[in-house]
Write a protein that holds these residues in place. Structure first.
Motif, PDB file in Angstrom:
ATOM      1  N   LEU A   1      64.592  44.288  30.113  1.00 24.79           N
ATOM      2  CA  LEU A   1      64.570  45.692  30.534  1.00 24.79           C
ATOM      3  C   LEU A   1      65.530  46.535  29.703  1.00 24.79           C
ATOM      4  O   LEU A   1      65.212  47.668  29.319  1.00 24.79           O
ATOM      5  N   ILE A   2      66.702  45.994  29.422  1.00 25.57           N
ATOM      6  CA  ILE A   2      67.676  46.709  28.595  1.00 25.57           C
ATOM      7  C   ILE A   2      67.108  46.941  27.204  1.00 25.57           C
ATOM      8  O   ILE A   2      67.230  48.043  26.660  1.00 25.57           O
ATOM      9  N   ALA A   3      66.476  45.926  26.638  1.00 29.65           N
ATOM     10  CA  ALA A   3      65.892  46.068  25.296  1.00 29.65           C
ATOM     11  C   ALA A   3      64.821  47.153  25.278  1.00 29.65           C
ATOM     12  O   ALA A   3      64.767  47.967  24.349  1.00 29.65           O
ATOM     13  N   VAL A   4      63.990  47.195  26.302  1.00 28.57           N
ATOM     14  CA  VAL A   4      62.950  48.229  26.378  1.00 28.57           C
ATOM     15  C   VAL A   4      63.594  49.604  26.502  1.00 28.57           C
ATOM     16  O   VAL A   4      63.208  50.554  25.809  1.00 28.57           O
ATOM     17  N   GLY A   5      64.593  49.720  27.371  1.00 27.71           N
ATOM     18  CA  GLY A   5      65.277  51.002  27.552  1.00 27.71           C
ATOM     19  C   GLY A   5      65.969  51.466  26.287  1.00 27.71           C
ATOM     20  O   GLY A   5      65.904  52.644  25.919  1.00 27.71           O
ATOM     21  N   GLU A   6      66.630  50.539  25.597  1.00 24.41           N
ATOM     22  CA  GLU A   6      67.318  50.906  24.359  1.00 24.41           C
ATOM     23  C   GLU A   6      66.324  51.259  23.258  1.00 24.41           C
ATOM     24  O   GLU A   6      66.592  52.141  22.449  1.00 24.41           O
TER      25      GLU A   6
ATOM     26  N   GLU B   1      63.579  52.756  23.724  1.00 20.15           N
ATOM     27  CA  GLU B   1      63.065  54.089  24.055  1.00 20.15           C
ATOM     28  C   GLU B   1      64.133  55.166  23.983  1.00 20.15           C
ATOM     29  O   GLU B   1      63.867  56.288  23.554  1.00 20.15           O
ATOM     30  N   HIS B   2      65.372  54.850  24.402  1.00 17.84           N
ATOM     31  CA  HIS B   2      66.411  55.871  24.533  1.00 17.84           C
ATOM     32  C   HIS B   2      67.618  55.670  23.637  1.00 17.84           C
ATOM     33  O   HIS B   2      68.553  56.460  23.684  1.00 17.84           O
ATOM     34  N   GLY B   3      67.635  54.600  22.860  1.00 18.07           N
ATOM     35  CA  GLY B   3      68.790  54.307  22.025  1.00 18.07           C
ATOM     36  C   GLY B   3      69.751  53.380  22.735  1.00 18.07           C
ATOM     37  O   GLY B   3      69.647  53.152  23.937  1.00 18.07           O
ATOM     38  N   PRO B   4      70.694  52.824  21.994  1.00 18.81           N
ATOM     39  CA  PRO B   4      71.631  51.859  22.574  1.00 18.81           C
ATOM     40  C   PRO B   4      72.537  52.482  23.632  1.00 18.81           C
ATOM     41  O   PRO B   4      72.848  53.667  23.589  1.00 18.81           O
TER      42      PRO B   4
ATOM     43  N   GLU C   1      79.197  54.826  28.354  1.00 14.97           N
ATOM     44  CA  GLU C   1      78.231  54.794  29.452  1.00 14.97           C
ATOM     45  C   GLU C   1      78.446  53.558  30.323  1.00 14.97           C
ATOM     46  O   GLU C   1      78.399  53.647  31.553  1.00 14.97           O
ATOM     47  N   ILE C   2      78.712  52.431  29.685  1.00 12.65           N
ATOM     48  CA  ILE C   2      78.973  51.209  30.436  1.00 12.65           C
ATOM     49  C   ILE C   2      80.212  51.379  31.303  1.00 12.65           C
ATOM     50  O   ILE C   2      80.210  51.037  32.490  1.00 12.65           O
ATOM     51  N   GLN C   3      81.276  51.906  30.735  1.00 11.02           N
ATOM     52  CA  GLN C   3      82.509  52.093  31.504  1.00 11.02           C
ATOM     53  C   GLN C   3      82.308  53.070  32.652  1.00 11.02           C
ATOM     54  O   GLN C   3      82.814  52.865  33.750  1.00 11.02           O
ATOM     55  N   SER C   4      81.545  54.129  32.418  1.00  9.95           N
ATOM     56  CA  SER C   4      81.262  55.100  33.474  1.00  9.95           C
ATOM     57  C   SER C   4      80.535  54.430  34.636  1.00  9.95           C
ATOM     58  O   SER C   4      80.858  54.658  35.809  1.00  9.95           O
TER      59      SER C   4
END
Length: 87
Positions: free
Chosen positions: A49-54, A56-59, A64-67
């Motif tokens: 899912l992360i690979a698909v999202g990245e 489509e939307h970039g890494p 963002e992870i810390q937030s």
């Protein structure tokens, strides 16, 4: 696990098998290994899912992870104060 089961033969390093036997407790080695495999499948699915999202939307950035970690910490703290547990 209410699903039908099957019997399988697997090979693993002896030290890992022995450590798993010790940790499996009353539920047994089969249940312990099944739970570990289920967690790995969940991780694999999440990575897909992360690979698909990245794609489509970039890494995802470190910021963002810390937030998101900060948000999770706040929610867990609020739930602990109200006597509920995080899923």
């Amino acid at each position: 696990m209410g699903e039908p089961t099957g019997k399988y033969s697997i090979t693993m390093p002896r030290d890992i098998a022995e450590a798993a036997k010790v940790r499996s407790g009353h539920s047994g080695l089969s249940a312990y290994v099944a739970a570990a495999v289920a967690r790995q499948i969940e991780r694999d699915d999440l990575n897909e899912l992360i690979a698909v999202g990245e794609a489509e939307h970039g890494p995802i950035t470190d910021e963002e992870i810390q937030s998101l970690r900060d948000q999770l910490t706040r929610v867990r703290r609020e739930q602990a104060q109200h006597g509920t547990s995080a899923a």
